[in-house]
Design a protein around this motif. Sequence first.
Motif, PDB file in Angstrom:
ATOM      1  N   SER A 193       0.631  -1.466  -0.193  1.00 21.07           N
ATOM      2  CA  SER A 193      -0.254   0.135  -0.030  1.00 21.07           C
ATOM      3  C   SER A 193       0.878   1.011   0.175  1.00 21.07           C
ATOM      4  N   GLY A 194       2.437   0.966   1.018  1.00 18.45           N
ATOM      5  CA  GLY A 194       2.621   2.350   0.936  1.00 18.45           C
ATOM      6  C   GLY A 194       3.333   2.621  -0.055  1.00 18.45           C
ATOM      7  N   TYR A 195       3.820   1.764  -0.908  1.00 16.86           N
ATOM      8  CA  TYR A 195       4.295   1.763  -2.439  1.00 16.86           C
ATOM      9  C   TYR A 195       3.511   2.156  -3.607  1.00 16.86           C
ATOM     10  N   ILE A 196       2.055   1.570  -3.824  1.00 15.93           N
ATOM     11  CA  ILE A 196       1.506   2.317  -4.718  1.00 15.93           C
ATOM     12  C   ILE A 196       0.584   3.424  -3.973  1.00 15.93           C
ATOM     13  N   ILE A 197       0.259   3.666  -3.748  1.00 18.68           N
ATOM     14  CA  ILE A 197      -0.464   5.085  -2.935  1.00 18.68           C
ATOM     15  C   ILE A 197       1.053   5.993  -3.522  1.00 18.68           C
ATOM     16  N   THR A 198       2.574   6.115  -3.036  1.00 20.29           N
ATOM     17  CA  THR A 198       2.920   7.148  -3.242  1.00 20.29           C
ATOM     18  C   THR A 198       3.393   6.841  -5.046  1.00 20.29           C
ATOM     19  N   SER A 199       3.506   5.655  -5.292  1.00 22.66           N
ATOM     20  CA  SER A 199       4.277   5.407  -6.991  1.00 22.66           C
ATOM     21  C   SER A 199       2.854   6.391  -7.506  1.00 22.66           C
ATOM     22  N   ALA A 200       1.644   6.394  -7.126  1.00 19.19           N
ATOM     23  CA  ALA A 200       0.520   7.344  -7.907  1.00 19.19           C
ATOM     24  C   ALA A 200       0.476   9.158  -7.729  1.00 19.19           C
ATOM     25  N   ILE A 201       0.627   9.252  -6.423  1.00 21.38           N
ATOM     26  CA  ILE A 201       1.031  10.632  -5.713  1.00 21.38           C
ATOM     27  C   ILE A 201       1.832  11.382  -5.926  1.00 21.38           C
ATOM     28  N   TYR A 202       2.710  10.897  -6.062  1.00 21.65           N
ATOM     29  CA  TYR A 202       4.217  11.741  -5.447  1.00 21.65           C
ATOM     30  C   TYR A 202       4.771  11.960  -6.499  1.00 21.65           C
ATOM     31  N   PRO A 203       4.412  11.521  -8.042  1.00 22.63           N
ATOM     32  CA  PRO A 203       4.936  12.670  -8.933  1.00 22.63           C
ATOM     33  C   PRO A 203       3.845  13.285  -9.189  1.00 22.63           C
ATOM     34  N   GLN A 204       2.740  13.218  -9.433  1.00 20.77           N
ATOM     35  CA  GLN A 204       1.486  14.478  -9.443  1.00 20.77           C
ATOM     36  C   GLN A 204       2.077  15.393  -8.615  1.00 20.77           C
ATOM     37  N   ILE A 205       2.410  15.033  -7.125  1.00 22.03           N
ATOM     38  CA  ILE A 205       3.052  15.937  -6.235  1.00 22.03           C
ATOM     39  C   ILE A 205       4.340  17.249  -6.525  1.00 22.03           C
ATOM     40  N   ILE A 210      -1.395   3.355  14.604  1.00 25.59           N
ATOM     41  CA  ILE A 210      -0.931   2.792  13.157  1.00 25.59           C
ATOM     42  C   ILE A 210       1.072   3.662  13.679  1.00 25.59           C
ATOM     43  N   GLN A 211       0.860   3.767  14.804  1.00 25.08           N
ATOM     44  CA  GLN A 211       2.557   4.347  15.520  1.00 25.08           C
ATOM     45  C   GLN A 211       2.985   3.571  15.074  1.00 25.08           C
ATOM     46  N   SER A 212       2.492   2.184  15.725  1.00 23.03           N
ATOM     47  CA  SER A 212       3.949   1.473  15.542  1.00 23.03           C
ATOM     48  C   SER A 212       3.829   0.055  14.415  1.00 23.03           C
ATOM     49  N   ARG A 213       2.019   0.587  13.539  1.00 25.29           N
ATOM     50  CA  ARG A 213       3.158   0.383  12.025  1.00 25.29           C
ATOM     51  C   ARG A 213       3.025   1.212  11.144  1.00 25.29           C
ATOM     52  N   GLY A 214       3.543   2.488  11.212  1.00 25.78           N
ATOM     53  CA  GLY A 214       3.880   3.562  10.207  1.00 25.78           C
ATOM     54  C   GLY A 214       5.063   3.129   9.381  1.00 25.78           C
ATOM     55  N   PHE A 215       5.963   2.537  10.146  1.00 26.88           N
ATOM     56  CA  PHE A 215       6.790   2.160   9.345  1.00 26.88           C
ATOM     57  C   PHE A 215       7.298   0.929   8.411  1.00 26.88           C
ATOM     58  N   GLU A 216       6.085   0.305   8.217  1.00 28.97           N
ATOM     59  CA  GLU A 216       6.304  -0.509   6.927  1.00 28.97           C
ATOM     60  C   GLU A 216       5.963   0.099   6.606  1.00 28.97           C
ATOM     61  N   LEU A 217       4.118   0.629   6.474  1.00 32.06           N
ATOM     62  CA  LEU A 217       3.809   1.639   5.336  1.00 32.06           C
ATOM     63  C   LEU A 217       4.566   2.529   4.461  1.00 32.06           C
ATOM     64  N   LEU A 218       5.855   3.390   5.618  1.00 34.51           N
ATOM     65  CA  LEU A 218       7.429   4.233   4.980  1.00 34.51           C
ATOM     66  C   LEU A 218       8.415   3.264   4.261  1.00 34.51           C
ATOM     67  N   ILE A 219       8.255   1.857   4.678  1.00 37.49           N
ATOM     68  CA  ILE A 219       9.095   1.277   3.650  1.00 37.49           C
ATOM     69  C   ILE A 219       8.871   1.482   2.366  1.00 37.49           C
ATOM     70  N   GLY A 220       7.332   1.045   2.354  1.00 42.95           N
ATOM     71  CA  GLY A 220       7.122   0.840   1.030  1.00 42.95           C
ATOM     72  C   GLY A 220       6.840   1.934   0.166  1.00 42.95           C
ATOM     73  N   ALA A 221       6.451   3.259   0.756  1.00 44.06           N
ATOM     74  CA  ALA A 221       6.434   4.787   0.253  1.00 44.06           C
ATOM     75  C   ALA A 221       8.230   5.019  -0.349  1.00 44.06           C
ATOM     76  N   LEU A 222       8.524   4.753   0.987  1.00 45.76           N
ATOM     77  CA  LEU A 222      10.034   5.963   0.547  1.00 45.76           C
ATOM     78  C   LEU A 222      10.900   4.681  -0.805  1.00 45.76           C
ATOM     79  N   LEU A 223      10.434   3.037  -0.800  1.00 46.20           N
ATOM     80  CA  LEU A 223      10.971   2.392  -1.660  1.00 46.20           C
ATOM     81  C   LEU A 223      10.618   2.830  -3.175  1.00 46.20           C
ATOM     82  N   SER A 224       9.857   3.078  -3.333  1.00 47.83           N
ATOM     83  CA  SER A 224       8.584   3.687  -4.731  1.00 47.83           C
ATOM     84  C   SER A 224       9.221   5.226  -4.876  1.00 47.83           C
ATOM     85  N   ILE A 225       9.847   5.398  -3.802  1.00 50.67           N
ATOM     86  CA  ILE A 225      10.097   7.841  -4.165  1.00 50.67           C
ATOM     87  C   ILE A 225      11.925   7.057  -4.731  1.00 50.67           C
TER      88      ILE A 225
END
Length: 679
Positions: free
Chosen positions: A50-62, A201-216
């Motif tokens: 989820s972190g990867y897909i969402i970031t892949s979709a919105i980061y270029p747009q941002i 979420i504060q204890s799960r956020g790093f998992e989503l963030l790993i996917g997001a940072l991989l996308s970036i």
Amino acid sequence: MSSKRMSLIKYRPDIDGLRAIAVILVIIFHMNGSWIPGGFIGVDVFFVISGYIITSAIYPQILAKQFSFNEFYVKRIKRILPLFYVVSLSSLFFSYFLYTPNDFSSFADSWRYASSFIANIYFERLSGYFAPTSETLPLLHTWSLSIEEQFYFVWPLALLVASKYLSKKVFAVLMVFTLFSLLGYSEFLSLTQPGAGYYLIQSRGFELLIGALLSILFFYKREKGISFSKHIYQLSGIIGFTSLFTLAFFLDKNSVFPGVNALWVAVASAMIIFSGESRTTLLSSFLSQKPIVLVGRLSYSLYLWHWPVLAFYRYYNDAFTARDALICGLITVVLSVASWKLIENPLRHFDLKKRWVYLFYFILPVTLSIFAAKNIASNDGYPERFTDEALRLYQTSSYTYDEEKLDQPQTEDFFPFEPYIIGDVEKPVSTFIWGDSHGGHFRSFVDELGNEFGFSSLFGGLGGCPPLLGSDLVKHGEPEAPCSTRNNELAELIVKTKPSMVFIAGRWAMYTETTRAVGEKGSRVFLGDTSDYTESIENSRRALKMGLERSIELLVSNGIIPVLFEQAPSYSFKPSNCLIKSENIPWLTSDNCDLKVKDMELRQKYSNQVIKDIVKKYPEVILIPVVELLCEKDICKSQLGTVPIYSDNNHLSSQGARALARKWLINNGKVNKIEEILK
């Protein structure tokens, strides 16, 4: 530049394949945790994706200044909510016809929180000592959806602010700092507050963030034309996939999780996603096979449907074999395919103006769901749905002494004992009850004795705190002060006031086995003392035996008669609910509601022997043989006559404890000893 950036977001079938692996792990784990002990990590794989897909979709747009919150949330709403409401309403329908009133009310509460995108907070609050078993919670799995929804609210805004005000270098440093901070906090919560660690979420956020940072990282890798050799991608896939499956079998429900253990899952998932970026590896080829991709595309439907199917099936079937798993699996697949074709896809792509999407997909359903859920709870789960006999069983089993005590006279002279007078309220307080919640459930037992023999009593203790002197509850190698402090305070007052008797009760087997009953939520429970705080069964057993002897010795040496209760047997299900279900819909329930003696002995053999040894060592002790009163031949009874004994899987109802007391008064020859003491 913007069109180039937008074109880089391409469909990756291997990610759908990874989704398939994740959902299969979760479903198999939920069917039988022994088949794949760490199958729950499938949820963590979903978080990384989820972190990867969402970031892949919105980061270029941002970066291209083309991002629209409106557009983003409309897509998320159309993607997630329609099927969620279908599953929720289906669960409501079956809960109405199948669930007992208390379980129907619990469902309504969970439905209200899930509809408000905070199901994880609700289930975190239920993860403590008195948490209901998962069989009553068909929406339990929506905690992970709530975390993703919370992420969708926070992450786009964070990226937007970062792109506007931070340089790439500062942003990179901040993200690395945030990642390790969240990881450290997750490990801390998992060790100190396992419920919060698991659900928030504060204890799960790093998992989503790993996917997001991989996308970036992928984004900037492409922009700079950086490439890696095929061997690196191949190696990454092999290591990631092997690690993921190793973790699925290496981890189990007793592992510290999420924290560092979840980090390895997230890293393995990220390595698999990285491997597939080249589209040339053996792993990406395998994950891109059409049957696997189809399961991945169905994964959201499969995930949403599988748990309610299992919950409702198990509600009337305590045994769950491979045959049952196959039946539930087929039902899940049929519902998933049907809802995917008829609901999920059509409504996701239905052309509707944004304001109508907000109204019909979000505002109206959420409002109606919350209103309906509150109505169910305010009407106590509509008990009138049941037959007269089922309703009687429900009312009898659900009535506890905590409700009854509110009408009793009070005294403030014996703090920290509770002020509510038990027994003959016309007589001065001359006895005490000392124990954990199992001491609490014997209050109505003592109330019967008090009214029979003319004495009054008070209860003192804390839930989950055994009445042991010099022995402590232990967590992470350290004693838990509140329990030890309360026991010392109670003991001090007992010695000071010199009552004629002290009734002692506890959930002894929970401390000697360090676990709760099968299917019951809650972490392991360890005991220790100043000589040894090792968290082990052997040390807990030693500490319980020595601590209980110290408590008995204190009473005996002060001329006080100890009255010691054996533990009431614990069930892997709620026997009172079983009785109610059997009465209301008898054709759905195949198992009887009693407990086999061998199952009781399997759990309580050691603690029962400890009680017998103490009674033998201290002849002053009066034993209340709860096991003998409840168990005959091969079974331990779930009701005495027409009275259901239990309020949950291990605590006696008020009427159940009274029925037990009346049976003891009739059958036990030591009653005269109590009369002599009181005279």
